[in-house]
Enzyme design. Sequence first.
Site, mmCIF file in Angstrom:
data_model
loop_
_atom_site.group_PDB
_atom_site.id
_atom_site.type_symbol
_atom_site.label_atom_id
_atom_site.label_comp_id
_atom_site.label_asym_id
_atom_site.label_seq_id
_atom_site.Cartn_x
_atom_site.Cartn_y
_atom_site.Cartn_z
ATOM 1 N N ASN A 45 0.820 -1.215 0.000
ATOM 2 C CA ASN A 45 0.000 0.000 0.000
ATOM 3 C C ASN A 45 0.853 1.265 0.000
ATOM 4 O O ASN A 45 1.799 1.378 0.746
ATOM 5 C CB ASN A 45 -0.893 0.002 1.237
ATOM 6 C CG ASN A 45 -1.546 1.346 1.424
ATOM 7 O OD1 ASN A 45 -2.152 1.869 0.505
ATOM 8 N ND2 ASN A 45 -1.401 1.911 2.586
ATOM 9 N N CYS A 52 -2.792 2.042 7.484
ATOM 10 C CA CYS A 52 -2.283 0.668 7.547
ATOM 11 C C CYS A 52 -1.594 0.364 8.877
ATOM 12 O O CYS A 52 -1.286 -0.779 9.154
ATOM 13 C CB CYS A 52 -1.353 0.405 6.383
ATOM 14 S SG CYS A 52 -0.171 1.692 6.067
ATOM 15 N N GLU A 79 -2.419 7.720 18.983
ATOM 16 C CA GLU A 79 -3.860 7.753 18.714
ATOM 17 C C GLU A 79 -4.681 7.311 19.914
ATOM 18 O O GLU A 79 -5.890 7.287 19.867
ATOM 19 C CB GLU A 79 -4.173 6.860 17.514
ATOM 20 C CG GLU A 79 -3.594 7.400 16.229
ATOM 21 C CD GLU A 79 -4.093 6.636 15.018
ATOM 22 O OE1 GLU A 79 -4.731 5.582 15.211
ATOM 23 O OE2 GLU A 79 -3.843 7.095 13.907
#
Length: 99
Positions: A45, A52, A79
């Site tokens: 990707n 990802c 996060e």
Amino acid sequence: MSFNEKCYSALKKVPQGKVTTYAELGRVVGSPKSARAVGNAMNKNKNREVPCHRVVRSDGSIGGFAFGSEKKTEMLKKEGVEIVGGKMDLDKFGFRFSL
DNA sequence: CTAATGACCATTA
DNA sequence: ATAATGGCCATTA
């Protein structure tokens, strides 16, 4: 639409502070046993829109990352994902698809 | 078509 | 706890 694109598309639904697993993602896209293939898809990707780094292993360990597993760990921690001993609690941070 | 690769998984010892 | 094993699947050469 290729298998990879399906993975990316599904993965985009995972919000910040949550994660999914290779196996889960594979299940969502219609191939329950394609965990490995999912990993390959993530590796190739290059789309920035695809988080990802929010894909981990089934046992809660971090798993791999193209730019280094450590980088991945730090991003997740940023996060809000709590990682202890290189692992996380999937019961709490695992995103549930199609709730 | 075949063979090799890989950010995996579950089982078994 | 770790290590080995067999399986599984999509992509790529």
